[in-house]
Scaffold this motif. Structure first.
Motif, short mmCIF file in Angstrom:
data_model
loop_
_atom_site.label_atom_id
_atom_site.label_comp_id
_atom_site.label_asym_id
_atom_site.label_seq_id
_atom_site.Cartn_x
_atom_site.Cartn_y
_atom_site.Cartn_z
N PHE A 24 0.82 -1.21 0.00
CA PHE A 24 0.00 0.00 0.00
C PHE A 24 0.86 1.27 0.00
O PHE A 24 0.38 2.33 -0.39
N LEU A 25 2.12 1.17 0.43
CA LEU A 25 2.99 2.34 0.37
C LEU A 25 3.19 2.80 -1.06
O LEU A 25 3.25 4.00 -1.36
N LEU A 26 3.28 1.85 -1.99
CA LEU A 26 3.38 2.20 -3.40
C LEU A 26 2.08 2.80 -3.91
O LEU A 26 2.09 3.66 -4.79
N SER A 27 0.95 2.37 -3.34
CA SER A 27 -0.35 2.95 -3.71
C SER A 27 -0.38 4.43 -3.33
O SER A 27 -0.82 5.28 -4.11
N ALA A 28 0.09 4.72 -2.12
CA ALA A 28 0.12 6.12 -1.67
C ALA A 28 1.04 6.95 -2.55
O ALA A 28 0.71 8.09 -2.92
N ARG A 29 2.17 6.38 -2.93
CA ARG A 29 3.09 7.11 -3.81
C ARG A 29 2.45 7.33 -5.18
O ARG A 29 2.64 8.39 -5.80
N LEU A 30 1.69 6.36 -5.65
CA LEU A 30 1.04 6.50 -6.94
C LEU A 30 0.03 7.65 -6.92
O LEU A 30 -0.08 8.41 -7.89
N VAL A 31 -0.70 7.77 -5.81
CA VAL A 31 -1.65 8.88 -5.67
C VAL A 31 -0.89 10.22 -5.69
O VAL A 31 -1.34 11.19 -6.30
N ALA A 32 0.26 10.25 -5.04
CA ALA A 32 1.07 11.47 -5.06
C ALA A 32 1.58 11.78 -6.46
O ALA A 32 1.69 12.95 -6.85
N GLU A 33 1.86 10.73 -7.24
CA GLU A 33 2.31 10.93 -8.61
C GLU A 33 1.24 11.64 -9.45
O GLU A 33 1.56 12.29 -10.45
N ALA A 34 -0.01 11.52 -9.03
CA ALA A 34 -1.11 12.18 -9.74
C ALA A 34 -1.24 13.64 -9.35
O ALA A 34 -2.12 14.35 -9.86
N GLY A 35 -0.38 14.11 -8.45
CA GLY A 35 -0.39 15.52 -8.08
C GLY A 35 -1.05 15.83 -6.76
O GLY A 35 -1.14 17.00 -6.37
N HIS A 36 -1.51 14.81 -6.03
CA HIS A 36 -2.17 15.02 -4.74
C HIS A 36 -1.14 15.00 -3.61
O HIS A 36 -0.22 14.17 -3.62
N ARG A 37 -1.30 15.88 -2.64
CA ARG A 37 -0.42 15.93 -1.48
C ARG A 37 -0.91 14.91 -0.45
O ARG A 37 -2.01 15.05 0.09
N VAL A 38 -0.09 13.89 -0.19
CA VAL A 38 -0.48 12.75 0.64
C VAL A 38 0.38 12.73 1.91
O VAL A 38 1.60 12.72 1.83
N LEU A 39 -0.28 12.71 3.05
CA LEU A 39 0.44 12.60 4.32
C LEU A 39 0.10 11.27 4.99
O LEU A 39 -1.04 11.03 5.38
N LEU A 40 1.12 10.42 5.11
CA LEU A 40 1.01 9.21 5.91
C LEU A 40 1.52 9.51 7.31
O LEU A 40 2.47 10.28 7.49
N HIS A 41 0.88 8.93 8.31
CA HIS A 41 1.36 9.07 9.68
C HIS A 41 1.04 7.79 10.42
O HIS A 41 0.09 7.09 10.08
N GLY A 42 1.84 7.47 11.45
CA GLY A 42 1.51 6.25 12.16
C GLY A 42 2.56 5.73 13.10
O GLY A 42 3.60 6.33 13.37
N TRP A 43 2.23 4.56 13.59
CA TRP A 43 3.07 3.75 14.47
C TRP A 43 2.55 2.33 14.37
O TRP A 43 1.35 2.10 14.43
N ASN A 44 3.44 1.37 14.23
CA ASN A 44 3.01 -0.01 14.00
C ASN A 44 3.56 -0.99 15.03
O ASN A 44 3.68 -2.19 14.76
N GLY A 45 3.89 -0.48 16.20
CA GLY A 45 4.32 -1.37 17.27
C GLY A 45 5.54 -2.18 16.89
O GLY A 45 6.48 -1.68 16.25
N PRO A 46 5.56 -3.47 17.24
CA PRO A 46 6.73 -4.29 16.95
C PRO A 46 6.86 -4.71 15.49
O PRO A 46 7.88 -5.26 15.10
N ASP A 47 5.85 -4.44 14.68
CA ASP A 47 5.90 -4.81 13.27
C ASP A 47 6.63 -3.72 12.50
O ASP A 47 6.11 -2.62 12.30
N GLY A 48 7.85 -4.01 12.07
CA GLY A 48 8.66 -3.01 11.39
C GLY A 48 8.49 -2.96 9.90
O GLY A 48 9.23 -2.22 9.22
N ALA A 49 7.53 -3.70 9.34
CA ALA A 49 7.41 -3.79 7.89
C ALA A 49 7.16 -2.44 7.24
O ALA A 49 7.74 -2.12 6.20
#
Length: 318
Positions: A94-119
């Motif tokens: 899904f990280l590539l999905s978010a980048r693809l949306v940004a490629e279309a000219g939209h400003r995308v902000l991801l934010h988060g924390w995923n605990g022990p899962d470092g993926a």
């Protein structure tokens, strides 16, 4: 007023306890974020809410207070929270999905924390997404790349401390839901993933109370906003600030699981650059991006996502 007042409201017992109003929930969150509340009261409040089940009004109040304590991040078109934790998942396509949306000219902000899962954190650089060192770095990154990732621990150490109580309780709390609803830049559109289906409607109802314009919530891969391309999924949320539901059909026939054992984050780079050809992974990326584009109001989002995916390699070759 102390946090004990709100604990008493929730915990008086059968026939006497009740849910918090939106205003009471906002006050409770402000007290917890201030650091003035006793830790025992914080634990009692969060676990009483857990046992009772949060209401949309409570989540709206928690979110309102949490948002009010955040710094200005500048304009953002699409809010993309990433808070799935504690469950092994496959590669974060899904990280590539978010980048693809940004490629279309939209400003995308991801934010988060995923605990022990470092993926997710391990995959950001491989997906070409810069990590903001602090809130003040977000505007410049969005101007440069149209996409950035802001860690919760730098966005709000106070909220991060509350989220970090999960291993103390041994259970999630309404802070997990609040983080997904945080929308720190007040973007007009947001996409959210959940692991437990009932939260789809809870989060969309809370967003409506908060006056959001566009939201899509799905039961996604590992709890992230990630579409499984071989399954029909149910979408909940808002369109033009009104409650909205719609199915999204399967995109292909396959039996592959999202968590198929692949762990090398370098595969994200390989797929983006065209060195890896994987029809399933590509369908995850473009299918998820299409849902995000639809949330942004893009016409023909499925076709738009496929065209963006094809164009990413043509532009590099040129």
């Amino acid at each position: 007023m102390s946090l004990a007042t709100h604990v008493r409201t929730l915990g008086r017992g059968p026939g006497r306890s009740r849910s918090l109003t939106r205003e009471e929930a906002a006050e409770a969150m402000a007290l917890m974020l201030s650091g003035a509340a006793e830790p025992e009261a914080v634990g009692a409040l969060l676990m009483l809410l857990r046992m009772k089940g949060e209401t949309a009004e409570e989540i709206a109040g928690f979110t309102e207070a949490a948002q009010g304590a955040l710094p200005d991040l500048g304009p953002v078109d699409l809010d993309w929270p990433s808070y799935a934790a504690g469950r092994t998942r496959g590669l974060p396509w899904f990280l590539l999905s978010a980048r693809l949306v940004a490629e279309a000219g939209h400003r995308v902000l991801l934010h988060g924390w995923n605990g022990p899962d470092g993926a997710v954190r391990d995959g950001l650089a491989r997906a070409g997404i810069a990590v903001a060192e602090g809130p003040e770095a977000v505007p410049a990154l969005l101007d440069r790349d149209r996409i950035a990732y802001l860690p919760l621990e730098t966005l709000s150490p106070a909220i991060f401390r509350l989220l970090g109580l999960r291993p103390v309780f041994g259970l999630r709390s309404c802070i997990n839901t609040t983080c997904r609803m945080l929308n720190p830049a007040r973007a007009a559109a947001s996409v959210q993933g959940v692991f437990h289906p009932p939260y789809r409607l809870l989060q969309s109802d809370a967003a409506r109370l908060l006056g959001w314009r566009a939201l899509t919530v799905i039961k996604g891969g590992g709890g992230e906003f990630e579409r499984h391309p071989t399954k029909e999924i149910a979408q909940f949320g808002l369109r033009d600030s009104a409650a909205w539901e719609a199915p999204a059909p399967a995109l292909m026939a396959d039996t592959r699981r999202l968590n198929d054992g692949q762990e090398d984050p370098g595969l994200l780079t390989a797929l983006w650059q065209g060195d890896l050809r994987d029809a399933f992974a590509e369908a995850v990326v473009t299918g998820t991006a299409a849902l995000a584009l639809d949330t942004l109001g893009v016409a023909g989002p499925e076709q738009a996502a496929r065209e963006l995916w094809a164009a990413r390699t043509r532009s590099r070759a040129a």
